[in-house]
Motif scaffolding. Sequence first.
Motif, PDB file in Angstrom:
ATOM      1  N   GLN A 147       0.818  -1.126  -0.018  1.00 21.79           N
ATOM      2  CA  GLN A 147       0.151   0.013   0.005  1.00 21.79           C
ATOM      3  C   GLN A 147       0.983   1.215  -0.152  1.00 21.79           C
ATOM      4  O   GLN A 147       0.522   2.226  -0.648  1.00 21.79           O
ATOM      5  N   ALA A 148       1.867   1.128   0.855  1.00 22.85           N
ATOM      6  CA  ALA A 148       3.004   2.366   0.821  1.00 22.85           C
ATOM      7  C   ALA A 148       3.490   2.474  -0.638  1.00 22.85           C
ATOM      8  O   ALA A 148       3.559   3.752  -1.109  1.00 22.85           O
ATOM      9  N   ILE A 149       3.969   1.527  -1.214  1.00 20.34           N
ATOM     10  CA  ILE A 149       4.367   1.609  -2.713  1.00 20.34           C
ATOM     11  C   ILE A 149       3.546   2.193  -3.381  1.00 20.34           C
ATOM     12  O   ILE A 149       4.025   3.076  -4.276  1.00 20.34           O
ATOM     13  N   ALA A 150       2.262   1.684  -3.518  1.00 23.23           N
ATOM     14  CA  ALA A 150       1.117   2.266  -4.315  1.00 23.23           C
ATOM     15  C   ALA A 150       1.054   3.762  -4.242  1.00 23.23           C
ATOM     16  O   ALA A 150       0.766   4.509  -4.949  1.00 23.23           O
ATOM     17  N   ARG A 151       1.013   4.025  -3.004  1.00 24.50           N
ATOM     18  CA  ARG A 151       0.664   5.611  -2.653  1.00 24.50           C
ATOM     19  C   ARG A 151       1.912   6.416  -2.983  1.00 24.50           C
ATOM     20  O   ARG A 151       1.747   7.523  -3.561  1.00 24.50           O
ATOM     21  N   GLU A 152       3.115   5.983  -3.128  1.00 25.38           N
ATOM     22  CA  GLU A 152       4.225   6.729  -3.363  1.00 25.38           C
ATOM     23  C   GLU A 152       4.205   6.617  -4.828  1.00 25.38           C
ATOM     24  O   GLU A 152       4.566   7.835  -5.416  1.00 25.38           O
ATOM     25  N   MET A 153       3.744   5.611  -5.645  1.00 22.26           N
ATOM     26  CA  MET A 153       3.405   5.668  -7.021  1.00 22.26           C
ATOM     27  C   MET A 153       2.657   6.858  -7.386  1.00 22.26           C
ATOM     28  O   MET A 153       2.783   7.469  -8.599  1.00 22.26           O
ATOM     29  N   ARG A 154       1.397   6.633  -6.630  1.00 24.20           N
ATOM     30  CA  ARG A 154       0.246   7.808  -6.920  1.00 24.20           C
ATOM     31  C   ARG A 154       0.857   9.155  -6.702  1.00 24.20           C
ATOM     32  O   ARG A 154       0.575  10.113  -7.527  1.00 24.20           O
ATOM     33  N   ILE A 155       1.751   9.382  -5.709  1.00 24.91           N
ATOM     34  CA  ILE A 155       2.294  10.818  -5.666  1.00 24.91           C
ATOM     35  C   ILE A 155       3.339  11.084  -6.366  1.00 24.91           C
ATOM     36  O   ILE A 155       3.237  12.446  -7.089  1.00 24.91           O
ATOM     37  N   THR A 156       4.171  10.274  -6.857  1.00 22.87           N
ATOM     38  CA  THR A 156       5.127  10.456  -7.882  1.00 22.87           C
ATOM     39  C   THR A 156       4.628  10.719  -9.351  1.00 22.87           C
ATOM     40  O   THR A 156       5.068  11.797  -9.766  1.00 22.87           O
ATOM     41  N   ARG A 157       3.480  10.059  -9.510  1.00 27.56           N
ATOM     42  CA  ARG A 157       2.807  10.335 -10.885  1.00 27.56           C
ATOM     43  C   ARG A 157       2.345  11.820 -10.682  1.00 27.56           C
ATOM     44  O   ARG A 157       2.493  12.460 -11.736  1.00 27.56           O
ATOM     45  N   ARG A 158       1.819  12.145  -9.722  1.00 27.83           N
ATOM     46  CA  ARG A 158       1.378  13.593  -9.749  1.00 27.83           C
ATOM     47  C   ARG A 158       2.492  14.673  -9.870  1.00 27.83           C
ATOM     48  O   ARG A 158       2.136  15.720 -10.773  1.00 27.83           O
ATOM     49  N   GLU A 159       3.523  14.508  -9.408  1.00 28.77           N
ATOM     50  CA  GLU A 159       4.751  15.419  -9.268  1.00 28.77           C
ATOM     51  C   GLU A 159       5.288  15.376 -10.811  1.00 28.77           C
ATOM     52  O   GLU A 159       5.649  16.389 -11.423  1.00 28.77           O
ATOM     53  N   GLU A 160       5.350  14.336 -11.345  1.00 32.45           N
ATOM     54  CA  GLU A 160       5.844  14.162 -12.715  1.00 32.45           C
ATOM     55  C   GLU A 160       4.894  14.778 -13.761  1.00 32.45           C
ATOM     56  O   GLU A 160       5.326  15.495 -14.639  1.00 32.45           O
ATOM     57  N   ALA A 161       3.692  14.681 -13.666  1.00 31.78           N
ATOM     58  CA  ALA A 161       2.693  15.402 -14.457  1.00 31.78           C
ATOM     59  C   ALA A 161       2.725  16.795 -14.224  1.00 31.78           C
ATOM     60  O   ALA A 161       2.703  17.615 -15.184  1.00 31.78           O
ATOM     61  N   PHE A 162       2.918  17.479 -13.087  1.00 27.88           N
ATOM     62  CA  PHE A 162       3.297  18.878 -12.894  1.00 27.88           C
ATOM     63  C   PHE A 162       4.301  19.267 -13.617  1.00 27.88           C
ATOM     64  O   PHE A 162       4.528  20.270 -14.336  1.00 27.88           O
ATOM     65  N   ALA A 163       5.470  18.329 -13.409  1.00 32.10           N
ATOM     66  CA  ALA A 163       6.939  18.813 -14.154  1.00 32.10           C
ATOM     67  C   ALA A 163       6.719  18.718 -15.572  1.00 32.10           C
ATOM     68  O   ALA A 163       7.219  19.867 -16.414  1.00 32.10           O
TER      69      ALA A 163
END
Length: 235
Positions: A147-163
Amino acid sequence: MAARLACAGAVAALLFAAHAAPAATELTDTERRWLAGTTPPVAWALAHGMPVDIVVLPQAQPGAAPIAMGYEDGRCKLVFAMRGNPAAETTLAQIPPALLQATLEAMTAHELGHCQRHRSGAFDSLPAGLVDAPDAIEKRQPTAELQAIAREMRITRREEAFADLVGLAWTHAHHADQFARVLDWFDAARSDETPRGFHDTRHWLALARAPAAFDDAASPFDAAAALWQRGLLDD
């Protein structure tokens, strides 16, 4: 130890720290080409007070991203990992020559997007009014670790989208005639990503194709933020 480069006025004025190893004080042709690509967006960032340092790693970094952003002690570190790293030259070779400068600037602006999120204290967080609830991928993980890995994946995806959107907003403002082709390049670069994985920004890239996606924005960060938030609402 990394050879640190000081930015003053323009990226062209590059000086290695006095303690840098002699072998590290000469830039390779590949490093020079990448650094030339960073000049306009980094010069813009410095002129607007962003605390950006450039770091060129003299040791071999096979498998590393050729360009990446770090954040340390309130300063953004634009890190180049070129030596002993085939990806540095392969990336250049895969970009059409006529599109190379615009694409390198977009990639640099992408990293500056990460810098802006860090220095604003907003990295990993959502805009006010949005709730960071577990998505379907996280909910179906059987263990807390997954679950922690999935959460990290979700957060990273958002930040990569912004960038990614910052990179495209920069292109729209400074290379409007090449915007569509740079957007195609971003699409191709993300085409083999795992759906909703760490770097799957395709939901936001689709929004960037709207005719007025980046109009009427004061900066690449403002332009990216507006489109990013729109994408968060229906992601």
